[in-house]
Design a protein around this motif. Structure first.
Motif, PDB file in Angstrom:
ATOM      1  N   ALA A 122      48.639  39.192  51.516  1.00 34.08           N
ATOM      2  CA  ALA A 122      47.420  38.440  51.203  1.00 34.08           C
ATOM      3  C   ALA A 122      46.136  39.187  51.572  1.00 34.08           C
ATOM      4  CB  ALA A 122      47.452  37.067  51.862  1.00 34.08           C
ATOM      5  N   PRO A 123      46.007  39.746  52.783  1.00 37.47           N
ATOM      6  CA  PRO A 123      44.745  40.436  53.092  1.00 37.47           C
ATOM      7  C   PRO A 123      44.547  41.696  52.255  1.00 37.47           C
ATOM      8  CG  PRO A 123      46.314  40.742  54.870  1.00 37.47           C
ATOM      9  CD  PRO A 123      46.890  39.693  53.962  1.00 37.47           C
ATOM     10  N   HIS A 124      45.625  42.390  51.900  1.00 41.38           N
ATOM     11  CA  HIS A 124      45.491  43.543  51.007  1.00 41.38           C
ATOM     12  C   HIS A 124      44.918  43.103  49.658  1.00 41.38           C
ATOM     13  CE1 HIS A 124      47.610  46.522  53.492  1.00 41.38           C
ATOM     14  NE2 HIS A 124      48.475  45.576  53.795  1.00 41.38           N
ATOM     15  N   ALA A 125      45.454  41.976  49.131  1.00 37.92           N
ATOM     16  CA  ALA A 125      44.980  41.477  47.840  1.00 37.92           C
ATOM     17  C   ALA A 125      43.508  41.089  47.900  1.00 37.92           C
ATOM     18  CB  ALA A 125      45.826  40.273  47.414  1.00 37.92           C
ATOM     19  N   LYS A 126      43.117  40.422  48.985  1.00 40.77           N
ATOM     20  CA  LYS A 126      41.717  40.032  49.134  1.00 40.77           C
ATOM     21  C   LYS A 126      40.809  41.251  49.278  1.00 40.77           C
ATOM     22  CE  LYS A 126      41.743  35.560  48.866  1.00 40.77           C
ATOM     23  NZ  LYS A 126      41.008  34.880  47.762  1.00 40.77           N
ATOM     24  N   LEU A 127      41.281  42.221  50.043  1.00 38.19           N
ATOM     25  CA  LEU A 127      40.483  43.443  50.191  1.00 38.19           C
ATOM     26  C   LEU A 127      40.278  44.120  48.844  1.00 38.19           C
ATOM     27  CD1 LEU A 127      41.805  45.110  53.473  1.00 38.19           C
ATOM     28  CD2 LEU A 127      39.428  44.500  52.969  1.00 38.19           C
ATOM     29  N   ALA A 128      41.315  44.168  48.023  1.00 39.20           N
ATOM     30  CA  ALA A 128      41.193  44.801  46.713  1.00 39.20           C
ATOM     31  C   ALA A 128      40.111  44.118  45.886  1.00 39.20           C
ATOM     32  CB  ALA A 128      42.535  44.761  45.978  1.00 39.20           C
ATOM     33  N   GLU A 129      40.129  42.791  45.861  1.00 31.74           N
ATOM     34  CA  GLU A 129      39.141  42.042  45.080  1.00 31.74           C
ATOM     35  C   GLU A 129      37.732  42.249  45.622  1.00 31.74           C
ATOM     36  OE1 GLU A 129      40.319  37.979  45.164  1.00 31.74           O
ATOM     37  OE2 GLU A 129      42.263  38.352  44.234  1.00 31.74           O
ATOM     38  N   ARG A 130      37.587  42.136  46.941  1.00 33.92           N
ATOM     39  CA  ARG A 130      36.252  42.212  47.544  1.00 33.92           C
ATOM     40  C   ARG A 130      35.677  43.624  47.443  1.00 33.92           C
ATOM     41  NH1 ARG A 130      36.202  36.866  47.069  1.00 33.92           N
ATOM     42  NH2 ARG A 130      36.914  35.715  48.899  1.00 33.92           N
ATOM     43  N   LEU A 131      36.517  44.627  47.665  1.00 33.96           N
ATOM     44  CA  LEU A 131      36.034  46.003  47.597  1.00 33.96           C
ATOM     45  C   LEU A 131      35.591  46.359  46.178  1.00 33.96           C
ATOM     46  CD1 LEU A 131      38.689  47.626  49.923  1.00 33.96           C
ATOM     47  CD2 LEU A 131      36.232  47.528  50.380  1.00 33.96           C
ATOM     48  N   MET A 132      36.314  45.847  45.177  1.00 36.24           N
ATOM     49  CA  MET A 132      35.878  46.083  43.803  1.00 36.24           C
ATOM     50  C   MET A 132      34.534  45.410  43.558  1.00 36.24           C
ATOM     51  SD  MET A 132      37.823  45.433  40.166  1.00 36.24           S
ATOM     52  CE  MET A 132      37.760  43.644  40.284  1.00 36.24           C
ATOM     53  N   PHE A 133      34.363  44.202  44.067  1.00 37.52           N
ATOM     54  CA  PHE A 133      33.090  43.500  43.943  1.00 37.52           C
ATOM     55  C   PHE A 133      31.960  44.324  44.536  1.00 37.52           C
ATOM     56  CE2 PHE A 133      29.842  40.658  45.641  1.00 37.52           C
ATOM     57  CZ  PHE A 133      29.620  39.761  44.605  1.00 37.52           C
TER      58      PHE A 133
END
Length: 219
Positions: A122-133
């Motif tokens: 879950a935190p990896h997935a969130k990091l991916a989304e936020r970092l792209m943002f």
């Protein structure tokens, strides 16, 4: 007014929930100053409650007091057993797309979760989304690729990788990832819209129509 009347007649046992409800109503109506007084009362009534700390942090963020809000989140973590799940949740609570000052603190929560439990997806997935943002594309790609190795959040990772591929003008890879994203998350309008955009980039207007119409129908 309904919430105020409920608070006025509430018993001691129900006052905490009434205080929280009224604070949320005031916050939603742009009355953060009034909501803060109630958030303070809620915290006094239940100082060991994560919900009390979160409410006060949300109010502080609405008042542009980001550093105090982050400190409040820190106190929330202190009252629950440390876990990757809790840290990921705090990251999601802290993040606000509209408020730049919340972005780095939220990333730190996700990074703490990853450090505590590296194989929790879950935190990896969130990091991916936020970092792209945030436009940190290489970091986003690495986080998304790591997520693909750790079920069950592959759909979000494919969505990130698909959008990153489109930014590189690699429509073939973009379409492949976005189709996989839709297989796991068929009601995500952003993924439908991105898939439509990928087809438009290839000038395949017939193929673009269905995902774009689906994106519109999903809002």
């Amino acid at each position: 007014q309904v919430a105020r009347r409920a608070l006025a007649r509430s018993s001691h046992s129900s006052r905490l929930q009434s205080v929280r409800n009224l604070a949320r109503v005031l916050l939603a109506n742009g009355k953060a100053d009034e909501a803060l007084a109630l958030a303070d009362e809620g915290l006094a009534l239940a100082p060991e409650s994560v919900t009390s700390h979160r409410l006060r942090a949300d109010v502080l963020n609405a008042l542009d007091r980001a550093s105090e809000a982050e400190a409040q989140f820190e106190r929330a973590v202190a009252v629950v057993p440390e876990s990757a799940e809790a840290l990921t949740l705090f990251g999601s609570w802290a993040w606000d797309d509209r408020r730049r000052e919340t972005w780095e603190p939220a990333l730190r929560w996700y990074e703490k979760a990853v450090a505590l439990r590296p194989n929790y997806s879950a935190p990896h997935a969130k990091l991916a989304e936020r970092l792209m943002f945030l436009g940190r594309m290489d970091e986003a790609r690495k986080a998304a690729e790591r997520t693909l190795e750790l079920p069950p959040y592959q759909a979000g990772a494919h969505g990130v990788l698909g959008q990153l591929a489109l930014m590189r003008q690699d429509t073939a890879a973009g379409i492949e990832h976005l189709r996989k994203a839709l297989a796991g998350s068929p009601r995500d309008p952003i993924v439908h819209a991105s898939l439509g955009r990928a087809y438009l980039m290839r000038q395949d207007f017939a193929a673009a129509r269905a995902p774009l119409e689906r994106a519109l129908s999903l809002g």
